[in-house]
Every structure is written in structure tokens, then in C-alpha cells.
Scaffold this active site. Structure first.
Site, mmCIF file in Angstrom:
data_model
loop_
_atom_site.group_PDB
_atom_site.id
_atom_site.type_symbol
_atom_site.label_atom_id
_atom_site.label_comp_id
_atom_site.label_asym_id
_atom_site.label_seq_id
_atom_site.Cartn_x
_atom_site.Cartn_y
_atom_site.Cartn_z
ATOM 1 N N ASN A 171 -8.376 0.998 6.846
ATOM 2 C CA ASN A 171 -7.694 0.634 7.867
ATOM 3 C C ASN A 171 -7.919 1.252 9.309
ATOM 4 O OD1 ASN A 171 -5.096 0.027 9.076
ATOM 5 N ND2 ASN A 171 -4.124 1.688 8.560
ATOM 6 N N THR A 209 -12.756 4.780 5.512
ATOM 7 C CA THR A 209 -13.244 4.755 7.163
ATOM 8 C C THR A 209 -13.870 6.239 7.337
ATOM 9 O OG1 THR A 209 -11.264 3.658 8.172
ATOM 10 C CG2 THR A 209 -12.221 5.288 9.411
ATOM 11 N N ASP A 266 0.995 -1.249 0.001
ATOM 12 C CA ASP A 266 -0.062 -0.028 -0.072
ATOM 13 C C ASP A 266 0.634 1.357 0.027
ATOM 14 O OD1 ASP A 266 -2.316 1.390 0.191
ATOM 15 O OD2 ASP A 266 -2.436 1.295 2.363
ATOM 16 N N HIS A 267 0.799 2.144 -1.102
ATOM 17 C CA HIS A 267 1.451 3.427 -1.178
ATOM 18 C C HIS A 267 2.977 3.146 -1.065
ATOM 19 C CE1 HIS A 267 -2.054 6.258 -0.844
ATOM 20 N NE2 HIS A 267 -2.461 5.397 0.026
ATOM 21 N N ASP A 319 2.927 4.712 -5.416
ATOM 22 C CA ASP A 319 2.206 6.182 -5.556
ATOM 23 C C ASP A 319 3.134 7.261 -5.574
ATOM 24 O OD1 ASP A 319 1.086 8.268 -4.708
ATOM 25 O OD2 ASP A 319 0.450 7.891 -2.626
ATOM 26 N N HIS A 369 -9.635 4.927 -1.849
ATOM 27 C CA HIS A 369 -8.616 5.265 -0.702
ATOM 28 C C HIS A 369 -9.717 6.074 0.350
ATOM 29 C CE1 HIS A 369 -4.596 3.629 -1.683
ATOM 30 N NE2 HIS A 369 -5.166 3.299 -2.751
#
Length: 283
Positions: free
Chosen positions: A231, A210, A84-85, A106, A207
Site C-alpha cells: 500500500n 513496502t 483489509d484488517h 484482525d 503484510h
């Protein structure tokens, strides 16, 4: 068995649902996620940030841990292990060489030309290893960002340019979401989301899952979002359970019992997300 994200996200695009991308931080989190997804028959993407990989001991350690749990837990669902990233080609290469089946490069902080150059380098290497690649356009904010019109929305022409010159598998365009908790009302550009999805024809990634209301998530999926990253929400739910465990049992000291205090909260949150994203029974 680990696989890249291509088949699962292409199936999600055809089926009109999204695959959950849940970040992992330790062995317990991997175990909880895999157990819930196996029971729910949901494909799953295990996301690993550079910081989490370092915390867990390194990319090789993460791969061996995940592979061991897949075997010991008799996991049959599709599972991808995704960086991730990833910030550089070198970081992505390190993850790929360790056994990650998917990476995100990224390079969105650079100019579009530099983003293309770096992303293409990652794609060229990843394809020799059967590893899928996600890239980002625009600025997906963090918890320090206010929700505003200038948060850094992806330009459609840049998205087209990036895809045509790199042949990435998936795109994460910045469309108003942020990482972490929202300080205000999310302002998601659904029209731009739908236009990008219809133009590029590849799965899109959202992304900052949340804190997004359910109706926004459902609408994003209808606009072509096939992978949603979550996350912070899991961290919050897990922490609540651990705090309750410590508050109710002042004599507990076994780290296994302390860590597992957050298991039920976390599993309930994962189950809710699987149902919301529509990935239940799609494995």
C-alpha cells in the site's frame, strides 16, 4: 467478475508465486490497478481498509464502483475485493453483505482464545456467503514500531490452534514485517514462516510488503507466502507524480489532471511488483 481468494491463492501456492494485494483509495486507483493487471494477465486482490471504505463513501459504494469498472474496462482476470484488517465481526458482516468477496478479521490484539472466538464467528457467517476469510496471529507492527526481536512474532502453536478451531482459509502470521516504512533492517523469521506453512498447509499472507528487499520477498514466497500486501509504496509513487505535475504546471486546476499526474509512476510500480511476485501471466 469478483471472486473470493481461494482459487487464486491455492493456484499461487501450487505454482510458487504470490498474488499482489494492492490497497485502493479512490476510483482512479482501482482503474490503474485493473488496467495494469489485465494487461499483465495477473490475478489481483483489491484491498480496502475500514478507513478507505469510509473515505470512498461506504462498503456498498466501493462494491458498486469496482463492479462498474470491471464491466466498463472489460476485465477478464480473477479479481477479489478484500476487507483489509476488519476490526470486528460487525465490520466484516457489513462488508460481506455489501458484496465483498473476501474479508480479513484482525483479532490479533486479543488473547488467542478471544481471537479464535471472534474469527470463528466471522468464518461461520462468511461461509454462508461464499466469502473467504483471512486471520492474523501475533503483532504486525506499524510505522511507529522499531524493528526488534520483540515485535510480536506469531507462535506456531497459536497458529495451529487458530486454524484448527476456525478453519480459516488463509493466515497472516506476524514474522517480522511492519506496515508502512521500515526504520531499520527487516528481521523476517523465515524458519518459523516455513514451519507454519508446512504444518498448516494453507496459503500464508505477508503484510508490510513496502520496503522489503526483493530477495526477502522472493525467499518469503519460497517459504509458502502466497499473498503480499502493498500500500504505502504505491502511495509514495503516486504522490511523487502528483507533486511533479503541480510543480511543472502551476496553472493546472482540473482535479482529473492533478490526480492522473501519479498514474505513470503508480503503474510502473504495480508492473514491477507483478514481475517480482511472479504473478505475471498467471490469470
Amino acid at each position: 467478475m469478483l471472486q473470493n481468494m481461494c482459487k487464486m491463492l491455492e493456484a499461487a501456492k501450487r505454482g510458487g508465486y504470490a498474488v499482489p494485494h494492492l490497497n485502493i483509495n479512490n476510483l482512479e486507483w482501482v482503474k490503474y490497478i485493473l488496467e495494469v493487471c489485465e494487461e499483465s494477465k495477473s490475478p489481483i486482490i483489491l484491498g480496502v481498509s475500514e478507513g478507505a471504505a469510509k473515505y470512498m463513501g461506504g462498503y456498498n459504494t466501493v462494491v458498486m464502483m469496482v463492479k462498474g469498472l470491471l464491466k466498463d474496462l472489460n476485465i477478464t482476470i480473477p479479481v477479489a475485493l478484500h476487507l483489509d484488517h476488519g476490526s470486528t465481526f460487525e465490520v466484516c458482516k457489513k462488508a460481506i453483505d455489501a458484496g465483498f468477496t473476501s474479508v480479513m478479521i484482525d483479532a490479533s490484539r486479543f488473547s488467542i482464545d478471544e481471537n479464535i472466538r471472534i474469527t470463528r464467528e466471522v468464518v461461520d457467517y462468511a461461509k454462508t456467503k461464499n466469502v473467504s476469510v483471512e486471520a492474523e496471529i501475533g503483532h504486525i507492527g506499524g510505522t511507529e514500531d522499531e524493528i526488534s526481536a520483540d515485535i510480536g512474532y506469531a507462535k506456531i502453536e497459536d497458529c495451529i490452534n487458530l486454524y484448527q478451531n476456525t478453519k480459516i482459509d488463509f493466515l497472516a502470521p506476524a514474522l517480522g514485517s511492519v506496515h508502512g516504512l521500515y526504520k531499520g533492517e527487516p528481521k523476517i523469521d523465515f524458519d518459523r514462516m516455513q514451519q507454519i506453512g508446512q504444518t498448516l498447509k494453507i496459503p500464508m499472507v505477508l503484510h508490510g510488503g513496502t520496503g522489503l528487499p526483493d530477495d526477502i520477498i522472493k525467499r518469503a514466497i519460497s517459504c509458502g507466502i502466497c499473498k503480499i500486501n502493498i500500500n504505502t509504496e504505491l502511495q509514495i509513487e503516486w504522490a511523487k507524480g502528483v507533486r511533479e505535475k503541480l510543480a511543472n504546471d502551476l496553472n493546472v486546476y482540473d482535479p482529473r489532471k492533478i490526480i492522473s499526474g501519479g498514474e505513470n509512476n503508480m503503474k510502473h510500480a504495480i508492473t514491477d511488483k507483478i514481475k517480482l511476485l511472479g504473478s505475471y501471466n498467471k490469470a
